[in-house]
Design a protein around this motif. Structure first.
Motif, short mmCIF file in Angstrom:
data_model
loop_
_atom_site.label_atom_id
_atom_site.label_comp_id
_atom_site.label_asym_id
_atom_site.label_seq_id
_atom_site.Cartn_x
_atom_site.Cartn_y
_atom_site.Cartn_z
N GLU A 100 42.75 22.42 48.11
CA GLU A 100 41.31 22.24 47.92
C GLU A 100 40.72 23.23 46.92
OE1 GLU A 100 37.57 20.40 48.86
OE2 GLU A 100 39.68 19.86 49.16
N ILE A 101 41.13 24.50 46.99
CA ILE A 101 40.54 25.54 46.14
C ILE A 101 41.49 25.95 45.02
CG2 ILE A 101 39.57 27.87 46.14
CD1 ILE A 101 38.70 27.42 48.99
N GLY A 102 42.78 26.04 45.33
CA GLY A 102 43.75 26.41 44.30
C GLY A 102 44.32 27.80 44.56
N PRO A 103 45.40 28.15 43.84
CA PRO A 103 46.04 29.45 44.05
C PRO A 103 45.30 30.61 43.40
CG PRO A 103 47.20 28.25 42.36
CD PRO A 103 46.13 27.32 42.86
N ALA A 104 44.35 30.35 42.53
CA ALA A 104 43.63 31.43 41.83
C ALA A 104 42.14 31.12 41.85
CB ALA A 104 44.14 31.58 40.39
N PRO A 105 41.45 31.33 42.98
CA PRO A 105 40.02 31.01 43.03
C PRO A 105 39.17 31.92 42.16
CG PRO A 105 40.70 32.14 45.02
CD PRO A 105 41.95 31.85 44.25
N HIS A 106 39.66 33.12 41.80
CA HIS A 106 38.87 34.03 40.97
C HIS A 106 38.75 33.54 39.53
CE1 HIS A 106 43.13 35.22 41.00
NE2 HIS A 106 42.96 35.55 39.73
N ARG A 107 39.58 32.59 39.15
CA ARG A 107 39.46 32.04 37.80
C ARG A 107 38.33 31.01 37.70
NH1 ARG A 107 45.81 30.81 36.23
NH2 ARG A 107 46.58 32.98 36.44
N HIS A 108 37.97 30.41 38.80
CA HIS A 108 36.94 29.37 38.79
C HIS A 108 35.61 29.86 39.39
CE1 HIS A 108 40.30 26.70 37.90
NE2 HIS A 108 40.92 27.18 38.98
N PHE A 109 35.66 30.89 40.24
CA PHE A 109 34.46 31.43 40.86
C PHE A 109 34.43 32.93 40.58
CE2 PHE A 109 35.82 27.78 43.35
CZ PHE A 109 34.67 27.03 43.41
N ALA A 110 33.34 33.37 39.98
CA ALA A 110 33.25 34.78 39.57
C ALA A 110 33.28 35.73 40.76
CB ALA A 110 31.98 35.01 38.75
N THR A 111 32.67 35.36 41.85
CA THR A 111 32.62 36.20 43.05
C THR A 111 32.92 35.35 44.27
OG1 THR A 111 30.24 35.85 43.32
CG2 THR A 111 30.93 37.76 42.01
N HIS A 112 33.20 36.04 45.37
CA HIS A 112 33.45 35.30 46.61
C HIS A 112 32.16 34.71 47.17
CE1 HIS A 112 31.76 38.65 48.92
NE2 HIS A 112 32.50 39.46 48.18
N LYS A 202 43.16 37.45 44.70
CA LYS A 202 42.76 38.12 43.45
C LYS A 202 43.55 39.39 43.22
CE LYS A 202 38.69 39.92 41.05
NZ LYS A 202 37.21 40.15 41.13
N SER A 203 43.77 40.17 44.27
CA SER A 203 44.50 41.43 44.12
C SER A 203 46.01 41.28 44.21
CB SER A 203 44.03 42.42 45.19
OG SER A 203 44.31 41.92 46.49
N GLY A 204 46.49 40.21 44.85
CA GLY A 204 47.92 40.03 45.00
C GLY A 204 48.53 40.93 46.06
N THR A 205 47.72 41.46 46.97
CA THR A 205 48.18 42.37 48.02
C THR A 205 47.99 41.70 49.37
OG1 THR A 205 47.50 44.24 46.65
CG2 THR A 205 47.95 44.68 48.99
N PRO A 206 48.99 41.72 50.25
CA PRO A 206 48.80 41.12 51.58
C PRO A 206 47.69 41.82 52.35
CG PRO A 206 51.12 41.49 51.13
CD PRO A 206 50.36 42.18 50.05
N TYR A 207 47.13 41.11 53.29
CA TYR A 207 46.02 41.65 54.08
C TYR A 207 46.53 42.67 55.07
CZ TYR A 207 42.26 41.83 57.52
OH TYR A 207 41.29 42.25 58.39
N THR A 208 45.80 43.77 55.20
CA THR A 208 46.09 44.82 56.18
C THR A 208 44.88 44.97 57.07
OG1 THR A 208 47.51 45.98 54.59
CG2 THR A 208 46.74 47.23 56.51
N ASP A 209 45.08 44.78 58.36
CA ASP A 209 43.96 44.86 59.30
C ASP A 209 43.45 46.29 59.39
OD1 ASP A 209 42.81 45.04 62.33
OD2 ASP A 209 42.66 43.01 61.55
N LEU A 210 42.14 46.44 59.46
CA LEU A 210 41.50 47.75 59.49
C LEU A 210 41.38 48.33 60.89
CD1 LEU A 210 38.67 47.07 56.90
CD2 LEU A 210 40.87 48.17 56.52
N GLY A 211 41.78 47.59 61.91
CA GLY A 211 41.78 48.12 63.26
C GLY A 211 40.58 47.68 64.06
N ALA A 212 40.76 47.65 65.39
CA ALA A 212 39.67 47.23 66.27
C ALA A 212 38.53 48.23 66.31
CB ALA A 212 40.21 47.00 67.68
#
Length: 336
Positions: A100-112, A202-212
Motif C-alpha cells: 500500500e505505501i511502499g518500501p521507501a515512504p520518505h521518498r513520497h512523503f516529506a514527513t510522517h 527511513k533510517s534503516g535501523t530496527p526498532y528498539t523499545d524504549l522501555g515501560a
C-alpha cells in the motif's frame, strides 16, 4: 466431532471422547456428552458438509494468495525485516505496508505527519470558541488503516513503551470503563506505529523499545510533585499544602544516630506539690508525673529526603475533622 457427525456417528459418549484440550476436563466430558445427544439427521449432515467444503475452498484461496504475495514481496526482504521489528507488525501487516505505501515512504512523503494525513490516522481539530469538540478520522486508507489498528491492538499486549502510552491515554480520555476512551487510544497507538515504521524504513535501523518506564523517566521531580499536589487538591478542595523536607540520616550530626532517634528524653524529677513535705510528696496522689514525649527526633525514611505534606480544609458543620492521606496530615481550617 463435526466430521464424525457427518460420517454418521450419533452416540454422545463417543463424540465427547473426541474433544481436545480444555474440553477434556473431568467436569466437562459429561456435560459435552449430554449436549451432543440430540436429533441430528442426514439432512443436517448434508448442510454441514456443504459448509465444510465452502470453508475449505476459502482456506485454499487464502493460502494461494499468501504464496503469491510472499513471492511479490521477496525482493524487499530487508524492508520487511525492518517492519517486523516493530511491535504488532507481522508478516501480513508488513506485506500490506509494502503493497500500500511502499518500501521507501520518505521518498513520497516529506514527513510522517503527511503520511499519517494520507492514511487518515490523524483526527481533525474541531475547535470553536475555545472549546475542543469531537474530531474524527477520514475514510481513506482503506487497506492499510485497518491493518495498523489490528497491529495496535496486538502491540499493547506486550509490556513496553506502547503499552505504557496506551494506559496513559486511556486514563486521560475517560478511564478503563469507557469503551470510547479505549478506541481513541488505539487510534493514537496506530498513529504512533505508523510514525515508528516510517522512521525505521527511513533510517534503516530496527526498532528498539524504549522501555515501560519511558514516560516516568522523562518526568522531572518537580512535575511529579506538582501532580501529587493536584491529586491532594482534588481529594480536599480548598486545602493549603505545605511541604517540609528533613535531611537524610547520613546528614544528621553524630549525636543523633539511629538509636538515639527512638530513645525518649530523660524524665525530669516529679514536680513537688506545694505545702507537702518532701517525704509525703513522693507518695502523695497529687504529685503529677511529667508528660513524656513520644520521640526525641523525627525518623528519617529512605536514603534521601523525607517529604511531609500538611494542609488545612474547612471543618464540616462546625466539627473539626483531621484527615491523614498517604503521609499527608490535613487539619481543619480555623474560623474565618
Amino acid at each position: 466431532m463435526i466430521e464424525a457427525l457427518i460420517d454418521g456417528e450419533r452416540r454422545g459418549g463417543v463424540l465427547a471422547d473426541l474433544a481436545r484440550g480444555r474440553m477434556r476436563a473431568a467436569g466437562k466430558l459429561a456435560d459435552l456428552s449430554m449436549a451432543l445427544t440430540g436429533r441430528f439427521t442426514e439432512h443436517h449432515a448434508l448442510l454441514c458438509r456443504l459448509h465444510q467444503d465452502r470453508i475449505a475452498g476459502f482456506d485454499a484461496a487464502v493460502a494461494g494468495l499468501d504464496e503469491r504475495i510472499a513471492g511479490k514481496a521477496a525482493r524487499w526482504q530487508r524492508e520487511a525485516g525492518l517492519l517486523t521489528s516493530v511491535p504488532g507488525f507481522g508478516d501480513v501487516v508488513a506485506q500490506a505496508w509494502l503493497g500500500e505505501i511502499g518500501p521507501a515512504p520518505h521518498r513520497h512523503f516529506a514527513t510522517h505527519e503527511k503520511l499519517a494525513c494520507w492514511v487518515t490516522l490523524c483526527p481533525g481539530n474541531n475547535i470553536s470558541a475555545r472549546k475542543r469538540k469531537h474530531g474524527r478520522t477520514g475514510d481513506a486508507g482503506t487497506y492499510i488503516k485497518p491493518m495498523l489498528i489490528q497491529a495496535a491492538w496486538n502491540a499493547i499486549r506486550v509490556r513496553g513503551r506502547l503499552q505504557a502510552r496506551y494506559n496513559r491515554l486511556v486514563r486521560r480520555f475517560g478511564g478503563d470503563k469507557n469503551p470510547g476512551a479505549k478506541k481513541k487510544a488505539i487510534i493514537a497507538i496506530a498513529h504512533t506505529l505508523l510514525k515508528i515504521a516510517y522512521q525505521v524504513l527511513k533510517s534503516g535501523t530496527p526498532y528498539t523499545d524504549l522501555g515501560a518506564d519511558f514516560y516516568t523517566r522523562r518526568e522531572s521531580p518537580e512535575q511529579k510533585q506538582a501532580w501529587l499536589e493536584r491529586q491532594l487538591q482534588k481529594l480536599h478542595p480548598g486545602c493549603t499544602i505545605t511541604i517540609s523536607i528533613s535531611p537524610p540520616e547520613a546528614a544528621l550530626p553524630p549525636a543523633l544516630n539511629h538509636q538515639s532517634l527512638f530513645q525518649p528524653a530523660p524524665e525530669p524529677p516529679p514536680t513537688p506539690h506545694p505545702g507537702i513535705s518532701a517525704r509525703d510528696n513522693q507518695r502523695h496522689p497529687l504529685a503529677l508525673p511529667p508528660l513524656r514525649p513520644r520521640f526525641a527526633a523525627a525518623r528519617p525514611r529512605g536514603p534521601g529526603f523525607r517529604v511531609r505534606l500538611s494542609g488545612r480544609i474547612p471543618a464540616g458543620r462546625g466539627h473539626p475533622v483531621n484527615h491523614h492521606v498517604a503521609g499527608a496530615t490535613i487539619a481543619p481550617r480555623g474560623p474565618r
